[in-house]
Design an enzyme around this catalytic site. Structure first.
Site, PDB file in Angstrom:
ATOM      1  N   ASP A 182      59.540  44.921 -16.880  1.00 29.75           N
ATOM      2  CA  ASP A 182      60.682  45.502 -16.195  1.00 29.75           C
ATOM      3  C   ASP A 182      61.886  45.344 -17.115  1.00 29.75           C
ATOM      4  O   ASP A 182      61.909  44.470 -17.981  1.00 29.75           O
ATOM      5  CB  ASP A 182      60.921  44.772 -14.862  1.00 29.75           C
ATOM      6  CG  ASP A 182      61.867  45.568 -13.952  1.00 29.75           C
ATOM      7  OD1 ASP A 182      62.143  45.108 -12.839  1.00 29.75           O
ATOM      8  OD2 ASP A 182      62.326  46.656 -14.372  1.00 29.75           O
ATOM      9  N   SER A 183      62.902  46.176 -16.924  1.00 27.56           N
ATOM     10  CA  SER A 183      63.988  46.273 -17.916  1.00 27.56           C
ATOM     11  C   SER A 183      65.020  45.169 -17.769  1.00 27.56           C
ATOM     12  O   SER A 183      65.927  45.056 -18.587  1.00 27.56           O
ATOM     13  CB  SER A 183      64.693  47.624 -17.757  1.00 27.56           C
ATOM     14  OG  SER A 183      64.987  47.828 -16.382  1.00 27.56           O
ATOM     15  N   GLY A 240      65.070  50.732  -6.161  1.00 25.90           N
ATOM     16  CA  GLY A 240      66.045  50.690  -5.079  1.00 25.90           C
ATOM     17  C   GLY A 240      65.429  50.625  -3.693  1.00 25.90           C
ATOM     18  O   GLY A 240      66.100  50.849  -2.694  1.00 25.90           O
ATOM     19  N   CYS A 286      37.059  31.231  -2.353  1.00 28.02           N
ATOM     20  CA  CYS A 286      36.246  31.447  -1.155  1.00 28.02           C
ATOM     21  C   CYS A 286      34.766  31.246  -1.404  1.00 28.02           C
ATOM     22  O   CYS A 286      34.004  30.902  -0.502  1.00 28.02           O
ATOM     23  CB  CYS A 286      36.480  32.850  -0.604  1.00 28.02           C
ATOM     24  SG  CYS A 286      38.174  33.057  -0.036  1.00 28.02           S
ATOM     25  N   CYS A 323      36.228  35.830  -4.089  1.00 28.11           N
ATOM     26  CA  CYS A 323      37.022  35.112  -5.098  1.00 28.11           C
ATOM     27  C   CYS A 323      36.467  33.708  -5.316  1.00 28.11           C
ATOM     28  O   CYS A 323      35.719  33.156  -4.509  1.00 28.11           O
ATOM     29  CB  CYS A 323      38.493  35.066  -4.668  1.00 28.11           C
ATOM     30  SG  CYS A 323      38.945  33.658  -3.645  1.00 28.11           S
ATOM     31  N   CYS A 336      35.138  37.130   1.248  1.00 27.11           N
ATOM     32  CA  CYS A 336      35.898  37.297   0.007  1.00 27.11           C
ATOM     33  C   CYS A 336      35.080  36.816  -1.189  1.00 27.11           C
ATOM     34  O   CYS A 336      34.438  35.768  -1.121  1.00 27.11           O
ATOM     35  CB  CYS A 336      37.207  36.489   0.095  1.00 27.11           C
ATOM     36  SG  CYS A 336      38.183  36.531  -1.404  1.00 27.11           S
ATOM     37  N   ASP A 371      53.810  46.329  -7.818  1.00 25.47           N
ATOM     38  CA  ASP A 371      53.930  44.930  -8.256  1.00 25.47           C
ATOM     39  C   ASP A 371      54.633  44.159  -7.152  1.00 25.47           C
ATOM     40  O   ASP A 371      55.464  44.731  -6.435  1.00 25.47           O
ATOM     41  CB  ASP A 371      54.730  44.820  -9.555  1.00 25.47           C
ATOM     42  CG  ASP A 371      56.218  44.680  -9.276  1.00 25.47           C
ATOM     43  OD1 ASP A 371      56.870  45.727  -9.062  1.00 25.47           O
ATOM     44  OD2 ASP A 371      56.722  43.531  -9.226  1.00 25.47           O
ATOM     45  N   HIS A 414      43.048  33.278  -4.686  1.00 29.72           N
ATOM     46  CA  HIS A 414      42.596  34.058  -3.522  1.00 29.72           C
ATOM     47  C   HIS A 414      43.543  35.235  -3.250  1.00 29.72           C
ATOM     48  O   HIS A 414      43.113  36.381  -3.052  1.00 29.72           O
ATOM     49  CB  HIS A 414      42.487  33.188  -2.263  1.00 29.72           C
ATOM     50  CG  HIS A 414      42.300  34.025  -1.041  1.00 29.72           C
ATOM     51  ND1 HIS A 414      41.092  34.609  -0.699  1.00 29.72           N
ATOM     52  CD2 HIS A 414      43.199  34.456  -0.122  1.00 29.72           C
ATOM     53  CE1 HIS A 414      41.242  35.341   0.378  1.00 29.72           C
ATOM     54  NE2 HIS A 414      42.509  35.274   0.763  1.00 29.72           N
ATOM     55  N   GLN A 443      66.480  56.329  -8.433  1.00 25.20           N
ATOM     56  CA  GLN A 443      67.324  55.580  -7.517  1.00 25.20           C
ATOM     57  C   GLN A 443      67.791  56.517  -6.393  1.00 25.20           C
ATOM     58  O   GLN A 443      67.011  57.371  -5.956  1.00 25.20           O
ATOM     59  CB  GLN A 443      68.507  54.945  -8.271  1.00 25.20           C
ATOM     60  CG  GLN A 443      68.101  53.849  -9.259  1.00 25.20           C
ATOM     61  CD  GLN A 443      67.536  52.609  -8.589  1.00 25.20           C
ATOM     62  OE1 GLN A 443      67.687  52.401  -7.377  1.00 25.20           O
ATOM     63  NE2 GLN A 443      66.831  51.785  -9.361  1.00 25.20           N
TER      64      GLN A 443
HETATM   65  C1  LIG Z   1      61.024  43.067  -4.337  1.00 26.31           C
HETATM   66  N1  LIG Z   1      61.650  44.367  -4.251  1.00 26.31           N
HETATM   67  C2  LIG Z   1      62.017  45.023  -5.368  1.00 26.31           C
HETATM   68  N2  LIG Z   1      61.741  44.638  -6.634  1.00 26.31           N
HETATM   69  C3  LIG Z   1      62.335  45.547  -7.435  1.00 26.31           C
HETATM   70  C4  LIG Z   1      62.392  45.609  -8.831  1.00 26.31           C
HETATM   71  C5  LIG Z   1      61.688  44.549  -9.642  1.00 26.31           C
HETATM   72  C6  LIG Z   1      60.188  44.833  -9.673  1.00 26.31           C
HETATM   73  N3  LIG Z   1      59.457  43.612 -10.013  1.00 26.31           N
HETATM   74  C7  LIG Z   1      59.621  43.176 -11.398  1.00 26.31           C
HETATM   75  C8  LIG Z   1      59.851  41.650 -11.511  1.00 26.31           C
HETATM   76  C9  LIG Z   1      61.166  41.214 -10.855  1.00 26.31           C
HETATM   77  C10 LIG Z   1      61.367  39.706 -11.023  1.00 26.31           C
HETATM   78  C11 LIG Z   1      60.240  38.939 -10.374  1.00 26.31           C
HETATM   79  C12 LIG Z   1      58.930  39.377 -11.013  1.00 26.31           C
HETATM   80  C13 LIG Z   1      58.927  39.045 -12.483  1.00 26.31           C
HETATM   81  C14 LIG Z   1      60.075  39.776 -13.142  1.00 26.31           C
HETATM   82  C15 LIG Z   1      61.378  39.346 -12.498  1.00 26.31           C
HETATM   83  C16 LIG Z   1      59.887  41.274 -12.996  1.00 26.31           C
HETATM   84  C17 LIG Z   1      58.717  40.872 -10.836  1.00 26.31           C
HETATM   85  C18 LIG Z   1      63.153  46.654  -9.424  1.00 26.31           C
HETATM   86  N4  LIG Z   1      63.255  46.716 -10.801  1.00 26.31           N
HETATM   87  C19 LIG Z   1      64.059  47.659 -11.350  1.00 26.31           C
HETATM   88  N5  LIG Z   1      64.189  47.720 -12.699  1.00 26.31           N
HETATM   89  N6  LIG Z   1      64.729  48.589 -10.604  1.00 26.31           N
HETATM   90  C20 LIG Z   1      64.649  48.615  -9.241  1.00 26.31           C
HETATM   91  O1  LIG Z   1      65.278  49.468  -8.597  1.00 26.31           O
HETATM   92  C21 LIG Z   1      63.821  47.599  -8.601  1.00 26.31           C
HETATM   93  C22 LIG Z   1      63.725  47.543  -7.205  1.00 26.31           C
HETATM   94  C23 LIG Z   1      62.987  46.504  -6.622  1.00 26.31           C
HETATM   95  N7  LIG Z   1      62.766  46.159  -5.327  1.00 26.31           N
HETATM   96 ZN   LIG Z   2      39.177  34.487  -1.487  1.00 26.21          ZN
END
Ligand SMILES: CNc1nc2c(CCNC[C@]34C[C@H]5C[C@H](C[C@H](C5)C3)C4)c3nc(N)[nH]c(=O)c3cc2[nH]1
Ligand SMILES: [Zn+2]
Length: 378
Positions: A102-103, A225, A318, A315, A313, A275, A344, A198
């Site tokens: 992720d960015s 978003g 289990c 895994c 399951c 994710d 699990h 977005q």
């Molecule tokens: C939970 N809801 C939600 N998540 C979002 C994320 C993060 C996705 N997961 C990556 C991530 C985020 C954190 C926690 C883990 C590891 C690492 C840092 C990368 C997953 C999002 N990431 C970006 N760039 N843009 C979004 O609009 C967005 C919206 C979200 N809405």
């Molecule tokens: Zn299991």
């Protein structure tokens, strides 16, 4: 080494998606330099170059295909240049499957008041040493090129919920400009750059965002978003507005989702990739995911329960251990207890997406969805 060198648009090429007759659900195959992967797919999350409490070998064993890591955390520690010197993220964490990063935008913005956003990018205070840091599309893309993930995300702003229409409009337009800057900064072939849609919870802004990003032509699209505290029906309504505008032959990634009920609904709208930190996070406080809902293994009720978490399951937890044993470990603060609940929960979600794929291929996704939702209490 990368078969797609120079054809980054082909990289996340999307074989003819097998479309089941019902609206958007589809089963596809995603091409990356580290393999071809089946969708719908759940991607285990590894914040700091590790999926907490499980090893790459265990991830492979349970069927993980692509795992997530995060630019923000690795940029601050140990630094993305160091990871590049180590041979990139795959080498660094000994994972030869797919990696998506992720960015970093989401973390910066979810760190709340510590941040200031301008056209240039976002200033924020490091959660590690309190130093002032800055992320921009150019910095975020360079960091992700250093990490060497197979799929990287454009630098965006995840609009908080709720947000005023005017703010959502300005932020979404800026995220589109940032996507263009991300594209220009992305010079590493054999690596797919996904844009992120977005638009807040506003149908018209969602459509504008999707159309603008599609005309910039990316190999895949994140839907951002969402899963930011909005009611689930609102999330589904935004999906209904957005997904049909995205090219059928490109992957769609719903970011940060989620629980099995959300996954089965999102697949219905045509989402391919997910994710979520939920399975690994709740595992660490002793909660196991099952098809009937959550099971808090730590509860006294399971002290003498010698059955596995879920006897159907497959895994490692289990197949070999009882609820009583896992509860004992959790009560004793034994690390192995967290490992078993994590194994699990990850297996449960990975297997769940595999079951959805099978149902789509056999054109029985609708009844699969009905049966699942009837049994699963949210
Ligand atoms: C939970 N809801 C939600 N998540 C979002 C994320 C993060 C996705 N997961 C990556 C991530 C985020 C954190 C926690 C883990 C590891 C690492 C840092 C990368 C997953 C999002 N990431 C970006 N760039 N843009 C979004 O609009 C967005 C919206 C979200 N809405
Ligand atoms: Zn299991």
């Amino acid at each position: 080494t990368c078969a797609f060198a120079g054809q980054k648009k082909v990289l996340a090429a999307y074989e003819e998606a097998v479309k089941c007759g019902y609206s958007g659900a589809r089963a596809g195959r995603l091409h990356t330099p580290h393999g071809v992967f089946d969708t719908p797919m759940f991607m285990p999350v590894g914040t700091q170059a590790t999926v907490k409490a499980v090893s790459p070998r265990e991830l492979k064993e349970m069927g993980a295909q692509i795992i997530l890591s995060n630019t923000y955390h690795l940029y601050l520690r140990p630094g993305t240049e160091l990871v590049a010197e180590a041979g990139g993220l795959h080498r660094f964490m000994d994972w030869d499957g797919g990696i998506l990063t992720d960015s970093g935008g989401f973390q910066v913005f979810s760190l709340g008041p510590l941040r200031k956003i301008t056209e240039e990018g976002a200033a924020f205070r490091s959660h590690i040493d309190g130093s002032t840091q800055f992320l921009s599309p150019e910095i975020a893309i360079k960091a992700q090129m250093n990490l060497g993930a197979d799929i990287i995300m454009a630098f965006d702003e995840c609009i908080p919920y709720p947000a005023e229409y005017q703010y959502a409009k300005l932020s979404t337009e800026r995220t589109t400009r940032w996507a263009e800057r991300s594209q220009k900064a992305h010079t590493r072939s054999g690596q797919a750059l996904f844009a992120i849609v977005q638009g807040g919870m506003y149908q018209d802004l969602r459509r504008v965002s999707a159309n603008d990003l599609v005309s910039l032509d990316f190999p895949g699209y994140g839907i951002g978003g969402l899963s930011v505290g909005e009611p689930k029906p609102v999330m589904y309504e935004m999906l209904e507005q957005t997904v049909p505008l995205l090219p059928e032959n490109k992957p769609r990634y719903l970011m940060g989702v989620g629980t099995p009920d959300c996954l089965v609904e999102a697949v219905r709208y045509g989402i391919d990739m997910f994710d979520c930190v939920f399975p690994t996070r709740v595992a660490r406080n002793g909660t196991a995911m099952t098809k009937s809902g959550r099971l808090v293994v730590k509860n006294a009720a399971y002290a003498k329960d010698f059955l596995p978490i879920d006897e159907n399951c497959g895994c490692y937890a289990c197949q070999n251990f009882s609820r009583a044993y896992i509860r004992h470990l959790l009560k004793a603060d034994e690390i192995f207890g967290l490992r078993l609940t994590t194994i699990h929960n990850l297996y449960f979600l990975l297997d769940f997406t595999k079951k959805m794929r099978q149902a789509i291929l056999e054109d029985r996704f609708l009844s699969f969805r009905e049966e699942f939702l009837a049994q699963y209490c949210k």
